[in-house]
Design an enzyme around this catalytic site. Sequence first.
Site, PDB file in Angstrom:
ATOM      1  N   ASP A 270       0.864  -1.179   0.000  1.00 49.24           N
ATOM      2  CA  ASP A 270       0.000   0.000   0.000  1.00 49.24           C
ATOM      3  C   ASP A 270       0.904   1.234   0.000  1.00 49.24           C
ATOM      4  OD1 ASP A 270      -2.323   1.663   0.471  1.00 49.24           O
ATOM      5  OD2 ASP A 270      -1.528   1.846   2.515  1.00 49.24           O
ATOM      6  N   ASP A 272      -0.128   5.123   0.793  1.00 44.51           N
ATOM      7  CA  ASP A 272      -0.331   6.133   1.843  1.00 44.51           C
ATOM      8  C   ASP A 272      -0.512   5.478   3.213  1.00 44.51           C
ATOM      9  OD1 ASP A 272      -0.235   7.798  -0.304  1.00 44.51           O
ATOM     10  OD2 ASP A 272      -2.387   8.158  -0.401  1.00 44.51           O
TER      11      ASP A 272
END
Length: 454
Positions: A270, A272
């Site tokens: 991922d 952020d």
Amino acid sequence: MKQALILAGGKGTRLKDRLGDLPKPLIRVGGKPLLEHQVALAWHHGFTDILVFACYRADAIQEALGDGARWGVRIRHELEAEPRGTAGAVLAAYDRLADTLLVLYGDTMVNVDLSRLWQAHQANGAEATLFLHPNDHPLDSDLVEVDATGRISAFHNRPHPPGQWRQNLVNAGLYVVNRRALEPWVATADRSPPCAGATGVKPGSRLLDFGRDVFPGMLAAGVHLHGYASPEYIKDIGTPERYDSVCAEYDAGVVHRSSLEVPQVAVFLDRDGTLVSEVSRQGVCSPDQLELLPGVAEAIRSLNRAGVRAVVITNQPVVAKGFCSEPELQVIHNKLETLLGRDHAFLDRIYYCPHHPEKGFLGERPELKVDCGCRKPRTGLIEQAIGELNIAREESWLIGDSTTDLQTARNAGLRSVLVGTGYGGKDGRHSATPDHACATLLEAVRHVLQHSTR
Ligand SMILES: [Zn+2]
């Protein structure tokens, strides 16, 4: 009959101690001359018409390879009386070129799924397809810029001015080229480059290089060039240090495992809250808002060194909401790649979903306000990556900071690690639980590497 060209003109001055008076393409890796690895690879992928361009000690090269009968291929030897440069040599043999040609550099150790590269060239409609890869020292490499469709838009040669954010894509010296695209260069190959955009050749010089002259010249003339980005193995053997590291990697199986013919282990990451700071509810909308979390470069560098693919999968509804355009998002990702590159780390691929399902906001882009299949926790981007990079799902992982990531991992059949940064799993959106939880990405990567079966 598919045609491959091997450029074997290199002398290997810096390898004199290892080579004696043999030419560089005959240096031995795993007990075999480099050129034999290349011929075997070409044969394996159905290239049975091979032209070998030799200059220094052409006799030794001819003796080593013969006519190719050993492999069941036809090898013709093109002898250069004097060096003409990589493209100059090929242009001198223009009449013997097939309509489409694969170009390999004889001083590189290569293990690439050439069939996949060849098919990509057939599909993309470009006049030339350049094999590009991220490396661990992009700041002192010549870099190539591609647009969202993979079309090459610029060549950026080193040195790179500070504060410029660049994609980490390096021309590795492996091409598929249509013969007709070379035609304009034939008449002038012995004099000067046909295009004002070409650099690196002085008037009167007879050296003509694919990377420095021909491709930049084609780009300046508006020719369609495609960048084929891949994590597969290509390293040049120019110095004793590089030669030793290639031999060590060959013996350790790294070279063999890197081909996309072999299923790859990946960690899906991922963005952020996992790689970079969460800045606001809005998300990162400009490059100056993007900063790496502590230890992230070291974590990704560990994946790179273990031969594990580092693949970013990120929802970027900022695009659909109109906070940030796709070209702006590209610059944000260029900054991410540049910051990692400073610390000798690289991402193998970044996939993002630009969509968002809820309509009715000021400034939004209605065409992206759709209920798509690529927004996590849906698995469209992961399935795309698995197809494009031949990823072994059952050996791969997803690391993220939200329950959306954990749900994505569950939906995709991946093992998951939750990190304590970003949301730290406290977003409450989904019920999925992680296979493992730890504080930072670095700890998560250590866990993954400890539990890797390879
Ligand atoms: Zn989407």
